[in-house]
Design a protein around this motif. Structure first.
Motif, PDB file in Angstrom:
ATOM      1  N   HIS A 103       0.825  -1.211   0.000  1.00 33.09           N
ATOM      2  CA  HIS A 103       0.000   0.000   0.000  1.00 33.09           C
ATOM      3  C   HIS A 103       0.860   1.263   0.000  1.00 33.09           C
ATOM      4  N   VAL A 104       1.993   1.222   0.714  1.00 32.96           N
ATOM      5  CA  VAL A 104       2.835   2.417   0.783  1.00 32.96           C
ATOM      6  C   VAL A 104       3.977   2.399  -0.223  1.00 32.96           C
ATOM      7  N   GLU A 105       4.419   1.210  -0.645  1.00 37.14           N
ATOM      8  CA  GLU A 105       5.584   1.132  -1.530  1.00 37.14           C
ATOM      9  C   GLU A 105       5.220   1.009  -3.002  1.00 37.14           C
ATOM     10  N   THR A 106       4.016   0.542  -3.289  1.00 39.35           N
ATOM     11  CA  THR A 106       3.603   0.330  -4.679  1.00 39.35           C
ATOM     12  C   THR A 106       2.172   0.829  -4.850  1.00 39.35           C
ATOM     13  N   ARG A 107       1.531   0.371  -5.914  1.00 40.30           N
ATOM     14  CA  ARG A 107       0.128   0.705  -6.141  1.00 40.30           C
ATOM     15  C   ARG A 107      -0.748  -0.545  -6.137  1.00 40.30           C
ATOM     16  N   GLY A 108      -0.255  -1.591  -5.479  1.00 43.63           N
ATOM     17  CA  GLY A 108      -0.956  -2.864  -5.562  1.00 43.63           C
ATOM     18  C   GLY A 108      -1.418  -3.403  -4.232  1.00 43.63           C
ATOM     19  N   ARG A 109      -1.715  -4.708  -4.241  1.00 46.04           N
ATOM     20  CA  ARG A 109      -2.182  -5.406  -3.049  1.00 46.04           C
ATOM     21  C   ARG A 109      -2.025  -6.901  -3.265  1.00 46.04           C
ATOM     22  N   HIS A 110      -2.087  -7.653  -2.181  1.00 47.48           N
ATOM     23  CA  HIS A 110      -2.118  -9.105  -2.300  1.00 47.48           C
ATOM     24  C   HIS A 110      -3.567  -9.565  -2.442  1.00 47.48           C
ATOM     25  N   ARG A 111      -3.738 -10.760  -3.015  1.00 49.23           N
ATOM     26  CA  ARG A 111      -5.069 -11.246  -3.375  1.00 49.23           C
ATOM     27  C   ARG A 111      -5.219 -12.721  -2.987  1.00 49.23           C
ATOM     28  N   THR A 112      -6.441 -13.197  -3.061  1.00 48.06           N
ATOM     29  CA  THR A 112      -6.696 -14.629  -2.903  1.00 48.06           C
ATOM     30  C   THR A 112      -6.447 -15.326  -4.237  1.00 48.06           C
ATOM     31  N   ALA A 113      -6.354 -16.647  -4.189  1.00 49.47           N
ATOM     32  CA  ALA A 113      -6.211 -17.416  -5.425  1.00 49.47           C
ATOM     33  C   ALA A 113      -7.411 -17.192  -6.342  1.00 49.47           C
ATOM     34  N   ALA A 114      -8.603 -17.089  -5.759  1.00 53.09           N
ATOM     35  CA  ALA A 114      -9.813 -16.870  -6.558  1.00 53.09           C
ATOM     36  C   ALA A 114      -9.763 -15.529  -7.282  1.00 53.09           C
ATOM     37  N   GLU A 115      -9.206 -14.500  -6.631  1.00 49.43           N
ATOM     38  CA  GLU A 115      -9.106 -13.194  -7.277  1.00 49.43           C
ATOM     39  C   GLU A 115      -8.131 -13.231  -8.451  1.00 49.43           C
ATOM     40  N   TYR A 116      -7.006 -13.939  -8.301  1.00 51.89           N
ATOM     41  CA  TYR A 116      -6.083 -14.070  -9.430  1.00 51.89           C
ATOM     42  C   TYR A 116      -6.701 -14.886 -10.551  1.00 51.89           C
TER      43      TYR A 116
END
Length: 332
Positions: free
Chosen positions: A290-303
């Motif tokens: 959140h602070v170092e990039t513009r992304g996030r981690h996700r669940t397997a279902a989201e990927y």
């Protein structure tokens, strides 16, 4: 008295910094190579302050990173040695250094994010990798941290990917080649091209030379948001999609679909959230994203949903024994 779980949160700040300093000043290496020693003897051998060292080691003993014998000598706990020995490929000192010297300072922005939102606070700031690759020293430190975080898990992930029939793999954002080296070591018929920003090229070249990989490991410079990806039988993303929001991830996966040969596949290698929101390393690094990039981690279902939206089918998830797992999508 706080519950143990609360203590680990409240005082975690101290243990992280104690670990970083003990590694940075050679304390852990001294104890691993020379065996148990008192803080005074260790400080004398390293030319550092004995009282400060004793206090740091007491913190590390309290969290079981080191053990304190009845006679006051300290030893590195056996189960932590591989991760604290700079000669071991599982060493995490570079990653800890990145967390302390880079991530910690940026976490202060979370206060402003809560009040005003990330988009407003970060408006006008350079893109994440302009900051990460701002100079040669910063680039080298980041790539070393990523190698330490990725190389050992990549050995297992390369096996889970089942690349025996693949001839051309493009590793997008492959940095200094952690997954590329792991895959090339396992599959003699494979050739890998790392596609990354130009600043990464010299570091990948050093990997190619030191590992003796010749033409099997190549580098193509480019910006994956501006340039097409090189053609491949298989396209891999390791710790890349977690740097970006869903819109950019979908754009990248569509580019991977275009670059991928018919019957080929894409590999997404990432930390994965469980359905209950854990585990802790994924949740913690999600905050870091959140602070170092513009992304996030996700669940397997989201990927899987992102892969299917890009056109990939037959998606499967294969979990490793590490924090980094594999989601595979196929191109019909």
């Amino acid at each position: 008295m706080n519950p143990g779980t609360l203590d680990s949160v409240v005082y975690g700040l101290f243990s992280t910094h104690a670990l970083h300093l003990a590694d940075r000043h050679g304390v852990l290496t001294h104890l691993i190579e020379g065996g148990p020693a008192s803080a005074a003897d260790t400080a004398a051998a390293l030319g550092i302050d004995a009282e400060t060292l004793e206090r740091l080691l007491l913190v590390l003993a309290a969290v079981s990173v080191v053990q304190r014998d009845p006679d006051g000598r300290y030893r590195v706990a056996e189960e932590t040695v591989p991760f604290l020995d700079s000669r071991d490929p599982r060493y995490i000192g570079g990653f800890v250094d990145h967390l302390v010297t880079n991530t910690t300072g940026q976490l202060r922005r979370l206060h402003d994010y809560l009040q005003h939102g990330k988009e407003s606070v970060d408006a006008g700031l350079p893109s994440p990798f302009e900051t990460i690759y701002r100079d040669e020293a910063a680039t080298g430190a980041f790539l070393e941290a990523m190698w330490q975080l990725s190389f050992e898990p990549s050995k297992e992930l390369a096996g889970l990917a089942e690349l025996a029939g693949v001839r051309r793999l493009v590793d997008v954002g492959g940095a200094s080649g952690a997954f590329a080296v792991a895959a090339l070591s396992r599959y003699p018929g494979l050739n890998v091209t790392v596609f990354d920003l130009p600043q990464v090229g010299p570091h990948l070249e050093r990997t190619r030379r030191t590992r003796g990989l010749g033409d099997r490991l190549r580098f193509t410079a480019g910006d994956f948001f501006r340039d097409p990806l090189p053609p491949a039988d298989c396209v891999s993303f390791g710790y890349i999609l977690s740097d970006w929001d869903d819109r950019f991830c979908l754009e990248l996966l569509r580019k991977a679909y275009q670059a991928c040969a018919n019957g080929g596949r894409v590999l997404v290698m990432e930390r994965l959230f469980d359905e209950d929101g854990g585990p802790l390393p994924t949740a913690a690094m999600n905050l870091s994203m959140h602070v170092e990039t513009r992304g996030r981690h996700r669940t397997a279902a989201e990927y899987t949903a992102l892969l299917e939206a890009a056109g990939f089918t037959g998606c499967v998830t294969r979990r490793s024994s590490w924090d980094k797992h594999l989601v595979i999508g196929g191109k019909p």
